[in-house]
Design a protein around this motif. Structure first.
Motif, short mmCIF file in Angstrom:
data_model
loop_
_atom_site.label_atom_id
_atom_site.label_comp_id
_atom_site.label_asym_id
_atom_site.label_seq_id
_atom_site.Cartn_x
_atom_site.Cartn_y
_atom_site.Cartn_z
N ALA A 33 10.00 4.08 -4.07
CA ALA A 33 8.59 4.07 -4.50
C ALA A 33 8.49 4.25 -6.02
O ALA A 33 7.62 3.64 -6.67
N ALA A 34 9.38 5.06 -6.59
CA ALA A 34 9.33 5.31 -8.04
C ALA A 34 9.60 4.02 -8.83
O ALA A 34 9.01 3.79 -9.88
N ILE A 35 10.50 3.19 -8.30
CA ILE A 35 10.78 1.92 -8.98
C ILE A 35 9.56 1.00 -8.91
O ILE A 35 9.19 0.37 -9.90
N VAL A 36 8.93 0.95 -7.73
CA VAL A 36 7.74 0.10 -7.61
C VAL A 36 6.64 0.60 -8.54
O VAL A 36 5.95 -0.20 -9.19
N TYR A 37 6.51 1.91 -8.63
CA TYR A 37 5.49 2.48 -9.52
C TYR A 37 5.70 1.99 -10.96
O TYR A 37 4.76 1.52 -11.61
N ASP A 50 3.21 8.51 -4.43
CA ASP A 50 3.02 8.82 -3.01
C ASP A 50 2.41 7.64 -2.25
O ASP A 50 2.80 7.36 -1.12
N ASP A 51 1.47 6.96 -2.88
CA ASP A 51 0.87 5.78 -2.23
C ASP A 51 1.94 4.71 -2.00
O ASP A 51 2.01 4.09 -0.94
N PHE A 52 2.76 4.50 -3.02
CA PHE A 52 3.82 3.48 -2.88
C PHE A 52 4.84 3.91 -1.83
O PHE A 52 5.40 3.08 -1.12
N GLU A 53 5.08 5.23 -1.72
CA GLU A 53 6.03 5.71 -0.71
C GLU A 53 5.52 5.36 0.70
O GLU A 53 6.30 4.96 1.57
N LYS A 54 4.22 5.49 0.90
CA LYS A 54 3.65 5.11 2.21
C LYS A 54 3.89 3.62 2.48
O LYS A 54 4.19 3.21 3.60
N VAL A 60 6.34 1.81 1.21
CA VAL A 60 7.78 1.62 1.47
C VAL A 60 8.07 1.88 2.95
O VAL A 60 8.75 1.08 3.62
N LEU A 61 7.53 2.98 3.48
CA LEU A 61 7.76 3.28 4.90
C LEU A 61 7.12 2.22 5.78
O LEU A 61 7.67 1.86 6.83
N ASP A 62 6.02 1.66 5.34
CA ASP A 62 5.37 0.61 6.12
C ASP A 62 6.23 -0.65 6.20
O ASP A 62 6.47 -1.18 7.28
N VAL A 63 6.72 -1.12 5.06
CA VAL A 63 7.53 -2.35 5.10
C VAL A 63 8.86 -2.11 5.84
O VAL A 63 9.42 -3.05 6.42
N LEU A 64 9.33 -0.86 5.82
CA LEU A 64 10.57 -0.54 6.55
C LEU A 64 10.38 -0.60 8.07
O LEU A 64 11.34 -0.41 8.82
N HIS A 65 9.17 -0.83 8.52
CA HIS A 65 8.94 -1.03 9.96
C HIS A 65 8.84 -2.51 10.31
O HIS A 65 8.69 -2.85 11.48
N LYS A 66 8.93 -3.38 9.33
CA LYS A 66 8.82 -4.82 9.60
C LYS A 66 10.16 -5.34 10.12
O LYS A 66 11.20 -5.17 9.48
N ARG A 67 10.12 -6.01 11.24
CA ARG A 67 11.36 -6.42 11.91
C ARG A 67 12.27 -7.32 11.09
O ARG A 67 13.48 -7.13 11.10
N GLU A 68 11.71 -8.34 10.45
CA GLU A 68 12.58 -9.23 9.69
C GLU A 68 13.31 -8.45 8.60
O GLU A 68 14.47 -8.72 8.30
N LEU A 69 12.60 -7.47 8.02
CA LEU A 69 13.25 -6.64 7.01
C LEU A 69 14.33 -5.76 7.65
O LEU A 69 15.45 -5.65 7.13
N ALA A 119 10.56 -5.27 -4.00
CA ALA A 119 9.82 -6.52 -4.14
C ALA A 119 8.78 -6.69 -3.04
O ALA A 119 7.67 -7.15 -3.27
N ALA A 120 9.16 -6.30 -1.83
CA ALA A 120 8.24 -6.41 -0.69
C ALA A 120 7.00 -5.57 -0.93
O ALA A 120 5.86 -6.03 -0.74
N VAL A 121 7.20 -4.33 -1.38
CA VAL A 121 6.06 -3.44 -1.61
C VAL A 121 5.21 -3.97 -2.77
O VAL A 121 3.97 -3.99 -2.69
N ALA A 122 5.86 -4.45 -3.82
CA ALA A 122 5.11 -5.01 -4.96
C ALA A 122 4.23 -6.17 -4.50
O ALA A 122 3.05 -6.26 -4.85
N GLY A 123 4.80 -7.07 -3.70
CA GLY A 123 4.04 -8.21 -3.20
C GLY A 123 2.90 -7.79 -2.30
O GLY A 123 1.77 -8.29 -2.40
N LYS A 124 3.18 -6.84 -1.42
CA LYS A 124 2.17 -6.38 -0.46
C LYS A 124 0.98 -5.74 -1.17
O LYS A 124 -0.18 -6.05 -0.88
N VAL A 125 1.27 -4.87 -2.12
CA VAL A 125 0.20 -4.14 -2.81
C VAL A 125 -0.61 -5.08 -3.71
O VAL A 125 -1.83 -4.94 -3.83
#
Lengths: 165, 165, 165, 165
Positions: D32-36, D49-53, D55-64, D154-160
């Motif tokens: 999350a700190a890198i995305v920030y 903290d928002d980015f950490e949430k 990160v945990l969200d994309v870590l639930h995506k199956r293809e990932l 990258a996933a979190v950056a794109g999502k946000v």
């Protein structure tokens, strides 16, 4: 549809792209200079002139020429207000969530493997040399062309990396 | 350039795309019918109506809308002879070695993972339903739009596969 | 990290891949036969022997060899129960929502442009020739290898299309 | 083959990936700190903290998760010398012309559109924070894992980016 009878106009396509780049004061050597800065540490034996030869070489690749012609047409049509709304204002704003410019560029970079893709991503964020100048030219639509230059840089970086490793 | 101040016109983009599809007699249910034929064996509980809801859902996704607007503009501009040569005659011929239509479509399909990509490749070759009709309509440029429909089919196939597995 | 000092083992990589394919009774001519069936209508002058030469040619491309070695290793390691759970059971089941096999294959196909990608998607769904046989061999893990063969087919199709248009 | 009867082990896959990351002292907050640092200028309202949430969200995506499990297995197997030669020495050298690590990572990034792809390319070259530390840890194979972290960033950056524009 695959039309086996269609003869692809390789020379016309190359001439169109190189002429449109020259009209924007973008010379193959400018593109080569960016690749040099990016890749010099990995291939110290390559001069800017060597990279310029590679730039001209990738500019003869059809998949690259096709995307380049589309990119240039879209910028020119946006400049002339010939795109429909809301696409017109999205392209003119070079909106960060647009992404079709990056999709076309990534399609080119992927022809040169993963080194192509990562180098494209890098120059898209850092906008070195002529890419940064295009991105900030006022009153001129360069939404697709700056990504096209980034893709050409990435293509050459990927091509040379495999040639020399 | 990422312009954080730009407000993306989600509603205008959706309305533009859906209206242009309707002008070509392409209805979300036609697209849903293709997905049904492709995916029925894997998700027997999904009706054509269910797939139609998913078609409308993916048509609200921005990256899809962006590529869709570009695809539709390019076909319309080719129809009006507003693209430059040699791009104009390449697009009008729907040349097999063009590929930018497939690059845009693959970009959409990849948003839905590898199931999206393989389904897109399949419908691009088999041209089921409305896609095949578009591909053979005389005197109308549908070079990009048939691939766009294929990409929407692929997107829904990929989305539903993950939802139900 | 780009290690400019590393000398890529081109010959060892090619020998490893071709030997592993032969161990599974997969011969370059089998792969060429699939390409022939797919592309004969577009390039009637190409024989199965001509396509076999192209198969051997793409099998010397590094990005393809790298993905091929990873694919073969993963199938072999799954066969020997050396992958960790839950990856092991996902790979053994060749689960439709897995997708890493298709991601590697698409990465290969994209080196040959959009004709590569669409042909890969098509053979992934239709599983012609040796691909279908691999996909249904009992007690043998061929999760990655069938997609690898599909990617080689797609690579040759894309390469020949550009050569002849 | 799409096995409609296979029930994907979402929880086991997530637990495997998060545990393996923790074993390497990689915490969601580090990612999350890198995305920030990358995205703060575009989305100033997002805290680490928002980015950490996210990160945990994309870590639930199956293809990932699928690509992450493959990446982690390959690094662990290389560490244990269980990959075949010449793949073993290519992975251990983290050779610049290998590229399968980047192919898997790009596959993840593409799920989040072109903003995902360009951000991945950027962090792959600049190696911020924990990514750079992984890339230079002696005696430990992190060839795939550093690219995996880059792909999550990258996933979190794109999502946000799409969430907030």
């Amino acid at each position: 549809m695959q039309e086996s009878s269609f003869k692809y106009p390789d020379t016309d396509a190359f001439n169109y792209v190189i002429t449109e780049l020259l009209h924007r004061n973008i010379f193959p050597k400018d593109i080569a200079a960016i690749v040099y800065d990016l890749q010099h540490e990995y291939v110290p034996e390559f001069t800017v002139d060597d990279f310029e030869k590679e730039v001209l070489d990738v500019l003869h690749k059809r998949e690259l020429l096709n995307s380049a012609m589309v990119a240039i047409n879209l910028d020119n049509l946006a400049q002339q207000n010939l795109l429909s709304e809301p696409l017109l204002r999205i392209v003119k704003a070079d909106a960060g969530v647009f992404g079709v410019d990056e999709t076309l560029a990534t399609g080119i970079a992927q022809l040169y493997g993963s080194i192509g893709v990562t180098n494209y991503g890098y120059v898209d964020k850092t906008k070195p040399g002529i890419i940064g100048e295009l991105d900030t030219t006022p009153d001129t639509v360069n939404t697709f062309i700056d990504d096209l230059i980034g893709a050409i840089v990435a293509a050459v970086a990927g091509k040379v990396a495999h040639k020399t490793a």
